[in-house]
Design an enzyme around this catalytic site. Sequence first.
Site, PDB file in Angstrom:
ATOM      1  N   GLY A  93      37.157   1.842  44.094  1.00  0.00           N
ATOM      2  CA  GLY A  93      38.403   1.164  43.765  1.00  0.00           C
ATOM      3  C   GLY A  93      38.754   0.072  44.751  1.00  0.00           C
ATOM      4  O   GLY A  93      39.403  -0.897  44.381  1.00  0.00           O
ATOM      5  N   SER A 205      37.835  10.192  35.236  1.00  0.00           N
ATOM      6  CA  SER A 205      39.082  10.755  35.739  1.00  0.00           C
ATOM      7  C   SER A 205      40.160   9.743  36.091  1.00  0.00           C
ATOM      8  O   SER A 205      41.225  10.126  36.569  1.00  0.00           O
ATOM      9  CB  SER A 205      38.778  11.617  36.968  1.00  0.00           C
ATOM     10  N   THR A 209      42.928   4.262  31.957  1.00  0.00           N
ATOM     11  CA  THR A 209      42.202   3.803  30.774  1.00  0.00           C
ATOM     12  C   THR A 209      42.470   4.825  29.684  1.00  0.00           C
ATOM     13  O   THR A 209      42.094   5.998  29.839  1.00  0.00           O
ATOM     14  CB  THR A 209      40.684   3.690  31.076  1.00  0.00           C
ATOM     15  N   ASN A 277      40.095  12.170  41.974  1.00  0.00           N
ATOM     16  CA  ASN A 277      40.705  10.879  41.667  1.00  0.00           C
ATOM     17  C   ASN A 277      42.223  10.970  41.947  1.00  0.00           C
ATOM     18  O   ASN A 277      42.692  11.959  42.497  1.00  0.00           O
ATOM     19  CB  ASN A 277      40.434  10.523  40.195  1.00  0.00           C
TER      20      ASN A 277
HETATM   21  C1  LIG Z   1      44.402   0.868  44.268  1.00  0.00           C
HETATM   22  C2  LIG Z   1      43.415   1.958  43.904  1.00  0.00           C
HETATM   23  C3  LIG Z   1      42.421   1.694  42.979  1.00  0.00           C
HETATM   24  C4  LIG Z   1      41.499   2.701  42.643  1.00  0.00           C
HETATM   25  N1  LIG Z   1      40.503   2.440  41.757  1.00  0.00           N
HETATM   26  C5  LIG Z   1      39.569   3.395  41.485  1.00  0.00           C
HETATM   27  C6  LIG Z   1      38.482   3.116  40.629  1.00  0.00           C
HETATM   28  O1  LIG Z   1      38.311   1.996  40.136  1.00  0.00           O
HETATM   29  N2  LIG Z   1      37.601   4.127  40.364  1.00  0.00           N
HETATM   30  C7  LIG Z   1      37.733   5.370  40.919  1.00  0.00           C
HETATM   31  O2  LIG Z   1      36.903   6.246  40.656  1.00  0.00           O
HETATM   32  N3  LIG Z   1      38.751   5.646  41.758  1.00  0.00           N
HETATM   33  C8  LIG Z   1      39.659   4.696  42.051  1.00  0.00           C
HETATM   34  N4  LIG Z   1      40.680   4.976  42.914  1.00  0.00           N
HETATM   35  C9  LIG Z   1      40.811   6.351  43.449  1.00  0.00           C
HETATM   36  C10 LIG Z   1      40.174   6.499  44.835  1.00  0.00           C
HETATM   37  O3  LIG Z   1      38.799   6.306  44.788  1.00  0.00           O
HETATM   38  C11 LIG Z   1      40.450   7.903  45.405  1.00  0.00           C
HETATM   39  O4  LIG Z   1      39.832   8.848  44.576  1.00  0.00           O
HETATM   40  C12 LIG Z   1      41.934   8.218  45.494  1.00  0.00           C
HETATM   41  O5  LIG Z   1      42.678   7.080  45.839  1.00  0.00           O
HETATM   42  C13 LIG Z   1      42.233   9.314  46.525  1.00  0.00           C
HETATM   43  O6  LIG Z   1      41.882   8.890  47.823  1.00  0.00           O
HETATM   44  P1  LIG Z   1      42.957   8.311  48.898  1.00  0.00           P
HETATM   45  O7  LIG Z   1      44.105   9.260  48.880  1.00  0.00           O
HETATM   46  O8  LIG Z   1      42.212   8.273  50.187  1.00  0.00           O
HETATM   47  O9  LIG Z   1      43.333   6.958  48.396  1.00  0.00           O
HETATM   48  C14 LIG Z   1      41.608   3.990  43.252  1.00  0.00           C
HETATM   49  C15 LIG Z   1      42.607   4.223  44.204  1.00  0.00           C
HETATM   50  C16 LIG Z   1      43.505   3.219  44.537  1.00  0.00           C
HETATM   51  C17 LIG Z   1      44.555   3.498  45.581  1.00  0.00           C
END
Ligand SMILES: Cc1cc2nc3c(=O)[nH]c(=O)nc-3n(C[C@H](O)[C@H](O)[C@H](O)COP(=O)(O)O)c2cc1C
Length: 381
Positions: A93, A205, A209, A277
């Site tokens: 992400g 997850s 979408t 996620n």
């Molecule tokens: C702005 C943003 C965009 C994200 N986009 C994706 C994505 O495109 N695909 C995905 O699998 N996870 C995406 N995530 C989820 C992160 O990979 C992660 O699973 C989630 O943020 C939990 O981790 P954190 O608490 O360290 O942010 C996104 C998270 C954030 C904050």
Amino acid sequence: MSSLKKKLKTIIGLVVGGTATFTGICIYHGNEKFTNDVLLPLVHRLDPETAHKAGIWALKANIYSKHKPIEYPNLRTKLWDLEIPSPLGMAAGFDKDGEAIEGLHQLGFGFVEVGTVTPLPQPGNPRPRVFRLLEDGAIINRYGFNSCGHGEVFNRIESLRNQGFNGVIGVNLGKNKTSDDPIADYVAGVNKFGPVADYLVINVSSPNTPGLRNLQQKESLTALLMAVLAARDKLVTTRKVPVALKIAPDLTEEEKKDIVEVITHPKCKVDGLIISNTTVSRPGSLVSDHKTEVGGLSGAPLKDMSTKMIREFKTMTKGKIPIIGVGGISTAEDVIEKLEAGATAVQLYSAFTLKGPFVAKEINSSLSELLKKSSEVKVLP
Ligand SMILES: Cc1cc2nc3c(=O)[nH]c(=O)nc-3n(C[C@H](O)[C@H](O)[C@H](O)COP(=O)(O)O)c2cc1C
């Protein structure tokens, strides 16, 4: 122009130019204090998506090239057959289009997961679609898989490989919003990226979408994983590229059991799980103005939810499937918590946005110290 105006213009030019040069020099020479104390609060005044774009631009421009990652021998570990210099990776992400891979490795991430990548380019949801919840240490996003598509991301990774880059790169795969054949989208991702990625992720997850998370349901998941793994097995590559499944933290007990049943079936046996996620739930503890925005919540409020789920899946799969733990990590202690819950490696995203670009470096340094000091903590293989 009057001489006063000329003087004023010169003074303003000198101040602006001087500040920009000073900032540039500070960043280039790796002044972490300046970045954390001066730049970060300024960046937090920008709208989050603009700030994110600036971050990607800075990494692409290699402004952190002075920051060669420090090697900590006691952090070296393995993710499947892959040697990684730290168990902490960048989660999917942040670098959706694979533009900042090298820079992120330089900032201390042991591995980088790019994506989510969709087969065709798509713009994602309308802006604004990402919100900082500073008081809660959290983020809400509803990006909706904005992606430049398989072709462009593939070219970037291939060109990095051709330049001799050998850091670990995962590619997180998704489907196009308007696709009428989701399985074909994921299979296309496996075929495209199998030859250049170190591991692949089937992302079913993301909450942004429509219908995507239904692919976690027993029948759909079985059909999807059978197709994806069959495609992976047919690839002509020197090694069998591991395929991981990324799951949501909002599953019911029934859904969790179903997932375990599916992924332990011989034809659907994924090589790993990524837990988790973002969540669509909104804990009562949230205080920030943006807490009611629609989208996935990440950061501190997700931490315990994802750790609990790692523990559950570790037990339910009898420890046979490696887990990458993600959700709310912002310190070395958080990393240890996830590893002790059963993760083989971990990732973060929100803390990079909220605590700044040196968060992985800081975590690596204190994690290495903690592991040295404590004979109790034996979490790395
Ligand atoms: C702005 C943003 C965009 C994200 N986009 C994706 C994505 O495109 N695909 C995905 O699998 N996870 C995406 N995530 C989820 C992160 O990979 C992660 O699973 C989630 O943020 C939990 O981790 P954190 O608490 O360290 O942010 C996104 C998270 C954030 C904050």
